[in-house]
Design a protein around this motif. Structure first.
Motif, short mmCIF file in Angstrom:
data_model
loop_
_atom_site.label_atom_id
_atom_site.label_comp_id
_atom_site.label_asym_id
_atom_site.label_seq_id
_atom_site.Cartn_x
_atom_site.Cartn_y
_atom_site.Cartn_z
N ASN A 51 0.92 -1.86 10.12
CA ASN A 51 -0.32 -1.74 9.36
C ASN A 51 -0.50 -0.34 8.78
N ASP A 52 0.53 0.49 8.97
CA ASP A 52 0.56 1.87 8.44
C ASP A 52 -0.47 2.78 9.08
N ASP A 53 -0.80 2.47 10.34
CA ASP A 53 -1.62 3.38 11.13
C ASP A 53 -0.67 4.29 11.92
N TRP A 54 0.09 5.07 11.19
CA TRP A 54 1.14 5.88 11.80
C TRP A 54 0.55 7.08 12.53
N GLY A 91 10.74 -1.01 21.24
CA GLY A 91 9.49 -1.71 20.98
C GLY A 91 8.54 -1.01 20.03
N LYS A 92 8.94 0.16 19.53
CA LYS A 92 8.10 0.90 18.58
C LYS A 92 8.76 0.97 17.22
N TYR A 93 7.94 0.96 16.19
CA TYR A 93 8.43 1.23 14.85
C TYR A 93 8.46 2.74 14.65
N VAL A 94 9.57 3.23 14.16
CA VAL A 94 9.76 4.67 13.97
C VAL A 94 10.09 4.93 12.50
N LEU A 95 9.27 5.73 11.85
CA LEU A 95 9.45 6.06 10.44
C LEU A 95 9.76 7.56 10.34
N ARG A 127 0.86 -1.19 0.00
CA ARG A 127 0.00 0.00 0.00
C ARG A 127 0.89 1.24 0.00
N VAL A 128 0.28 2.38 -0.24
CA VAL A 128 0.96 3.65 -0.03
C VAL A 128 0.86 3.98 1.45
N TYR A 134 7.10 9.60 12.48
CA TYR A 134 5.88 8.86 12.80
C TYR A 134 6.25 7.66 13.67
N VAL A 135 5.32 7.21 14.48
CA VAL A 135 5.53 6.02 15.31
C VAL A 135 4.31 5.11 15.21
#
Length: 352
Positions: free
Chosen positions: A144-147, A116-120, A93-94, A138-139
């Motif tokens: 699932n890209d619910d940033w 423990g967090k994804y950081v973009l 997805r985008v 974003y975190v």
């Protein structure tokens, strides 16, 4: 896991290993991501909760911008996934769309899992004006890209703008701040960023150097360290920072060919992460032609750079804490109808 110092070099370039033995070898695997009708620029990897490799990729249409300028005009960040680090990778997805206006052209993503967090992190600009570049964070707890914007950021996720403090090295940055890379080191969070600053007021061009912003919390706020972290004379681009053996390392493009051609890259090393000196900086990788041969690229098209394939936007995949795969972008492609693309290299420990 404690790791030995990895000096990045390749068996195919024995001259790179003469000064000291190589601890890592690169094995060229192939293209990581290419998409018909689009330019792909940089692929940042992370292992997901599903055990798969997720890539966050900058891409834009080849059709609406006939030159390479789409990167700052209409870029988006796309999410690809593969069962293995080598691929193949499929579009999911985008993840971050181009919103135009004041949140224009999200570009140069870099993703990590920290605490423990994804950081973009990525860059945006306002109305395609490069002087307005800034960094967004974003975190999320999953992929699932619910940033969500980082807690210490502005409402839209902006975590870092160019400094406004008199005396800071990049207070006069010509193109804002860009190309972030985040690490946790010695209990601090270090957000590395590029600025283009003139070495003296009447200079015709600015120099590409790196600084760092520091926070006590993952989600900020971040404050600029007042001094640049790389030598003024050694210009670099697209630095990717990682920690290893109680040091901070950066892989970057050798922007002006300080230790080789500008089609390859450098490995930087620092104990504290606040200055990377020339003495501890070594050649890391070469251009794409070095690995695949010039003949293999001769029928390709160079959308950016020369036909030998400058390798840029280094991003590393760590497995069990060890650097295992390197992803690099190039402006050359041999597949008709496909624009710039990313390549993957396997990184492995050398057998003594």
């Amino acid at each position: 896991m404690q790791m030995r110092l990895f000096v990045l070099c390749l068996l195919a370039v024995p001259t790179l290993c003469m000064a000291q033995p190589c601890d890592l070898e690169f094995e060229y695997v192939g293209k990581a991501v290419q998409t018909e009708g689009m330019h792909v620029w940089g692929s940042s990897p992370v292992i997901g909760p599903d055990g798969k490799v997720h890539l966050y990729v900058a891409r834009w249409s080849m059709m609406t911008q006939k030159n390479f300028s789409g990167w700052y005009k209409e870029c988006e960040i796309a999410h690809y996934v593969g069962d293995k680090p080598e691929g193949p990778f499929e579009f999911v997805r985008v993840a971050v769309p181009d919103s135009d206006g004041t949140f224009n052209s999200p570009h140069n993503p870099t993703i990590k899992k920290i605490d423990g967090k994804y950081v973009l992190c990525f860059i945006v600009n306002e109305n395609s004006l490069l002087k307005t570049q800034r960094i967004v964070m974003y975190v999320a707890d999953d992929l699932n890209d619910d940033w969500k914007p980082a807690a210490g950021a502005e409402a839209d996720g902006t975590i870092l703008r160019k400094s406004t403090e008199p005396g800071d090295w990049n207070v006069a940055a010509q193109l804002g701040v860009s190309n972030p890379s985040l690490v946790k080191h010695n209990g601090k969070y270090l957000l590395y960023d590029k600025s283009v600053v003139k070495p003296y007021p009447k200079a015709k061009r600015g120099r590409y150097n790196y600084g760092v912003a520091v926070s006590d919390k993952l989600e900020g706020p971040y404050k600029h360290h007042p001094k640049r972290v790389t030598p003024d004379s050694m210009q670099l681009e697209d630095a990717y920072a990682f920690t290893m053996n109680q040091h901070v390392y950066m892989l970057s493009r050798d922007f002006v060919g300080s230790k080789g051609s500008n089609g390859g890259g450098l490995l930087w090393k620092s104990k504290e992460g606040f200055f990377f000196d020339a003495e501890n900086t070594t050649r890391a990788y070469e251009d794409l032609a070095h690995y695949v041969g010039k003949e293999a690229l001769s029928e390709g098209k160079a959308y950016r750079g020369k036909i030998d394939g400058h390798l840029e936007r280094a991003q590393v995949l760590a497995i069990d804490g060890n650097p295992a795969y390197l992803y690099l972008a190039t402006g050359v492609n041999t597949t008709p109808g496909h624009g710039s693309c990313s390549h993957v290299f396997k990184m492995k420990e050398r057998t003594k």
